[in-house]
Design an enzyme around this catalytic site. Structure first.
Site, mmCIF file in Angstrom:
data_model
loop_
_atom_site.group_PDB
_atom_site.id
_atom_site.type_symbol
_atom_site.label_atom_id
_atom_site.label_comp_id
_atom_site.label_asym_id
_atom_site.label_seq_id
_atom_site.Cartn_x
_atom_site.Cartn_y
_atom_site.Cartn_z
ATOM 1 N N ARG A 35 0.915 -1.252 0.049
ATOM 2 C CA ARG A 35 0.110 -0.166 0.077
ATOM 3 C C ARG A 35 0.933 1.178 0.035
ATOM 4 O O ARG A 35 0.701 2.449 -0.627
ATOM 5 C CB ARG A 35 -0.894 -0.039 1.135
ATOM 6 C CG ARG A 35 -1.915 -1.124 1.206
ATOM 7 C CD ARG A 35 -2.827 -0.973 2.139
ATOM 8 N NE ARG A 35 -3.930 -2.085 2.116
ATOM 9 C CZ ARG A 35 -4.971 -2.080 1.257
ATOM 10 N NH1 ARG A 35 -5.094 -1.268 0.227
ATOM 11 N NH2 ARG A 35 -5.800 -3.260 1.537
ATOM 12 N N MET A 118 -0.512 -22.470 9.480
ATOM 13 C CA MET A 118 0.149 -23.385 8.271
ATOM 14 C C MET A 118 1.054 -24.386 8.682
ATOM 15 O O MET A 118 1.843 -24.790 7.947
ATOM 16 C CB MET A 118 0.395 -22.230 7.140
ATOM 17 C CG MET A 118 -0.254 -21.625 6.467
ATOM 18 S SD MET A 118 -1.476 -22.228 5.319
ATOM 19 C CE MET A 118 -2.537 -20.890 4.896
ATOM 20 N N HIS A 147 -0.226 -16.386 23.159
ATOM 21 C CA HIS A 147 0.172 -15.713 22.052
ATOM 22 C C HIS A 147 0.986 -14.401 22.591
ATOM 23 O O HIS A 147 0.595 -14.140 23.754
ATOM 24 C CB HIS A 147 -0.579 -15.425 20.906
ATOM 25 C CG HIS A 147 -0.951 -16.661 19.907
ATOM 26 N ND1 HIS A 147 -1.914 -17.649 20.469
ATOM 27 C CD2 HIS A 147 -0.420 -16.978 18.890
ATOM 28 C CE1 HIS A 147 -2.167 -18.392 19.463
ATOM 29 N NE2 HIS A 147 -1.083 -18.249 18.737
ATOM 30 N N LYS A 151 -1.090 -9.843 19.510
ATOM 31 C CA LYS A 151 -2.233 -10.461 19.018
ATOM 32 C C LYS A 151 -3.581 -9.814 19.072
ATOM 33 O O LYS A 151 -3.709 -9.695 20.339
ATOM 34 C CB LYS A 151 -2.113 -11.900 19.169
ATOM 35 C CG LYS A 151 -3.037 -12.732 18.375
ATOM 36 C CD LYS A 151 -2.707 -14.391 18.352
ATOM 37 C CE LYS A 151 -3.746 -14.932 17.524
ATOM 38 N NZ LYS A 151 -3.357 -14.885 16.000
#
Length: 254
Positions: A35, A118, A147, A151
């Site tokens: 961006r 993933m 975490h 987050k």
């Protein structure tokens, strides 16, 4: 296969660029969507990618898009992919219903996989969670996720996917079995998720199966975020030449 990275300024996006610098198992970085100005120096890359804020040009320049961005960004990306279908690997969490519906539309035109995590280890943890939930029918199930303190989403997408796995194995009502804030006694057909936030923890997920006199805990700890980038690249390789469809990450294990 030519890879386009969407969300290149984020933590995982930067790791994807690093993994693709020398070409990961024959994958080549062909386009990067930004961006604003990109901080990465691409002079050391085996091939100079197209770095652009033109979403349509970004999509045209690649064969597969790997996305680790924000929910609104995914919505914009899907609009472009519906016009120019390409393979999609998306690890962005917190997507709205409308965005998921667009993803289903894209699945009619190109292979795609959307997963909250993933890593190969989490893929295996999901399979073990399903089996254990099925076999230990009397065990109470609780999930704890930890975490880093930056987050935003609570519970984590990975914790929610583990919850869905366990709930499906038990035949629970997925809409009503989830407990994120508990008061009073524990109801039988419920699964709790507790979320901890602190420091720079990459990610830890533990599923507890609690019986009378004993319990089992299945746990996965991410010690390096590069596993998420490498996992996404492995998914991209796996999706190559696949038929148009929305695939589940567990399908990679047959």
């Amino acid at each position: 296969m030519k890879i386009g990275v969407y969300g290149a300024s984020g933590r995982i996006g930067k790791l994807l660029l690093e993994e693709l610098k020398g070409g990961y198992k024959g994958l080549a970085l062909s386009s990067v969507f930004v961006r604003q100005k990109c901080e990465t120096d691409f002079s050391s890359f085996s091939h100079a990618p197209l770095v652009t804020n033109d979403l349509k040009a970004f999509v045209r320049a690649c064969e597969c898009v790997i996305d680790f961005s924000l929910p609104k960004g995914v919505d914009n990306l899907l609009e472009a992919l519906l016009e120019c279908p390409k393979i999609l690997v998306s690890g962005t969490t917190g997507l709205e219903k409308e965005t998921l519906e667009k993803m289903q539309q894209l699945a009619l035109k190109a292979p795609l996989l959307h997963a909250h995590n993933m890593s190969i280890g989490i893929m295996m943890l999901n399979q073990l969670a399903f089996l254990t939930s099925l076999k230990l029918k009397d065990a109470d199930i609780e999930i704890i996720e930890t975490h880093h303190n930056l987050k935003k989403d609570i519970p984590s997408g990975t914790a929610l996917s583990l919850y869905e796995t366990c709930a499906k194995a038990r035949g629970y009502d997925e809409k009503n079995a989830l407990i994120t804030h508990r008061e009073g006694l524990r109801s039988k057909e419920s699964i709790g998720i507790a979320a901890l936030r602190g420091g720079d923890v990459a990610g830890k997920h533990t599923i507890g199966f609690y019986l009378e006199g004993e319990y089992i805990e299945l746990s996965h700890t991410a010690t390096n975020r590069s596993i998420f980038a490498k996992g996404a690249l492995e998914v991209a390789l796996w999706l190559k030449d696949k038929a148009a469809k929305k695939y589940e990450i567990n399908e990679m294990f047959g």
